[in-house]
Design an enzyme around this catalytic site. Sequence first.
Site, PDB file in Angstrom:
ATOM      1  N   GLU A 124       0.935  -1.076   0.309  1.00 20.31           N
ATOM      2  CA  GLU A 124       0.081   0.067   0.156  1.00 20.31           C
ATOM      3  C   GLU A 124       0.558   1.191   0.060  1.00 20.31           C
ATOM      4  OE1 GLU A 124      -3.301   0.363  -0.401  1.00 20.31           O
ATOM      5  OE2 GLU A 124      -3.233  -1.715  -0.633  1.00 20.31           O
TER       6      GLU A 124
ATOM      7  N   SER B 299     -46.672 -31.175  41.495  1.00 19.83           N
ATOM      8  CA  SER B 299     -46.690 -31.412  42.503  1.00 19.83           C
ATOM      9  C   SER B 299     -45.520 -30.808  43.395  1.00 19.83           C
ATOM     10  CB  SER B 299     -46.315 -32.524  42.875  1.00 19.83           C
ATOM     11  OG  SER B 299     -47.776 -32.936  42.840  1.00 19.83           O
TER      12      SER B 299
END
Length: 818
Positions: free
Chosen positions: A90, A467
């Site tokens: 770059e 229960s």
Amino acid sequence: MKTALRLLRLGLIGAFATFIIGVIGTGATYLYIAPQLPPIESLKEVRLQVPLRVFTRDGGLIAEFGEKRRSPLALSEIPRPMINAFLAAEDDRFFQHPGVDYHGIVRAALQLIATGEKRQGGSTITMQVARNFFLSSEKTFLRKIKEIFLALKIERELSKEEILELYLNKIYLGSRAYGVGAAAQVYYGVKTGDLSLAQVAMIAGLPKAPSRYNPIADPERATQRRNYVLGRMRSLGHISEEEYQHASNQIDDARSHGLVVEASAAYVAEMVRAEMVARYGEDAYVSGYRVITTLDPVEQKAAVSALRESLLEYDRRQGYRGAERKLTWEGESNEAGWDQILNETPVLGELVPAIVVGVEGKSASVYLGNRTYAELGWSGIEWAHPKAGRRAKDDATLSAAEVLSPGDVIRLQRTGDTWVLASIPEVEGALIAIAPRDGAITALVGGFDFARSKFNRAVQAERQPGSSLKPFIYSAALAEGYTAASIFNDAPVVVDDPALETTWRPENYSGRFYGPTRLREALVNSRNLVSIRVLQSIGVGPAIRHLQKFGLPVDRLPRDLSLALGSATVTPLELATAYTVFANGGYKIEPFFIQRIEDMDGNPLFEADPPIVCEECEARRAATDSQAPQPLPPSAAPEAAAEADQPRLAPRVLDAQNAYLMYTMMRDVIRRGTGRRALALGRSDIAGKTGTTNDQHDAWFSGFNAHRVAIAWVGYDNVRSLGERETGSRAALPIWIRFMERALANTPEAVLEQPPGLISARIDAETGLLARANAPNAVFELFSEGQLPERAPETVTTTQHSDTPQRTPQREVSEQLF
């Protein structure tokens, strides 16, 4: 000669005039552009868009939320070859130019003159930083001019190293990866330090055109770009010829790598995401928050596995429902088409999709995708046969063709080295585990698979507990003066309640009646009729006020006798929270799942401070409160400050004797009652209660020791029966057992300590009265001081069946009896 001098003079004047005009023009342009340039100070405090990450309590990754994949790194953490590769690709003059590479600009200008086209050119790394942070990517002269001025400004205020670090963390590298850290993970599944030279060059070649040079989308073009980068590195002296040849000849192995998730906890991850958005809004997705949850990775893994294994086991008991899909079968291989179908069929609950391509005798050939085939033997098919369990395993008349056909899209479960036919269960379930002393949620699973259903049953499903609610009713009875030896008649009950709009005739699950029954035995065997009589005797109002102490939702508790059988609605989280009161000796804790929130840099933003159970702290505080305050000398001030910084204490909501008695009663549920299957764990410290609702719509098991509370629930989302005999003991308890087996492995037994104020005495098992020395059916029972029953008479006549509960006659005692 004079003409030449005149021309030279005119040329110099023209050049000078051009220079002056250029300077004036540049100055004017700068004066026009400068006010539009953003302040560079913001770059020094730049906050990269880092996703939200969720972790277990020991730092294992659970999930990541956010559109951009980014793992910010300090420049010192980025390998030198990676830096050299980006500079070569770059901006090889990055450390020489002032932010603008004039050579590159001249090249771009010459290209414009030659072609007449505006093309991006001459962009340095600094200019890319300027563009990526502040400007758009549109290709206009004005944007380019702004970019140049901004790059020069950045170079004046930031060091080269700071600019390079920003660039390598900000640059887009395709596949939602921003920065080199994320790219290394996305393409190669490793950290930057573990990349090869060829992989480094591949990533460094991406900024120019992330889509075009994507190594997953276009490997050939990406490899050409990689080799260009390697060539640039060689020409700049960053690598040798030998390194270049070796790297350029490597075959690239890039593929899409998902997150390396270390704990399967999608339901908890979604809870965290919702909480973070509620706290921080949309910033939660981009600010790099790190959320450390309370989840224990071992327990979470055990919870997921236990729930899935048990739901699949239940599903097999209901029989095979057939193929998930049937393809038109032409008898020819079509791997490309099959791959497409399998790719569209996600893996759910670790059940892999497959296509049956052949059936012969007692086996089948299946296609798994990617040109992979497997053999499905009879041991993996037999359970699905219509006559399974009623015919001998070696019956030659049974065949795989009675179960499978070519073209069937099926599911397979991996068990060891073999495959077993499976189906995605229609039934659902949930499991939640809580540390009873501080409320930390250590495991949570809200369904078979989050990908199939995001509905979190552990915290959102309001179901009847059946229960499982009885222990709270019995605890209310103890609080009202009854004992574990109190006698209640297990006989038919008829309730004509206008609120129920009909006459209600409840029954025991067995359909039988057992006559006079002690309270302990009624809970151990889950006797419905006794529970109703208990509630009748203490009153619905007092019972609801007692249940409220446990944090149960009052607005969902019915104001009638059906409450005794668990007709309320609760979530597994609410029920688990209520059971922690029994597990910790009577204290109300607050469940929580977020331990800590940190910012991107690891600084704490939030730390959980839950009220905890601390008997020692409570005793010290009580002792301090009982003493008259004395003035402190100056030297005592630090100690006083330290005492002021005491932990938050959970409030006591149930007396210790009541909590311990209920623990022993529920421990008997496992030792000799409806929870006997849990004896397989080989532990003496566990207690619990099964729960089954009318027509087996819901199955529960709620169990605990002093270390952990865990609740398991099974049921259908569209409420319907689980099937005959699919009770809490059969459908839910196996989940709890599988979970606790792994969660409590290598953990010493954590029995609740018996509090003072309880007396053990021998009683007559039939009457609940104190047994005489020669009583043949005497058992030991625990009583609170002052609640010992009377001595049984010498001769006990047949007990009269009465609907009136018999409070065990009590007498005062001053010594402990055995």
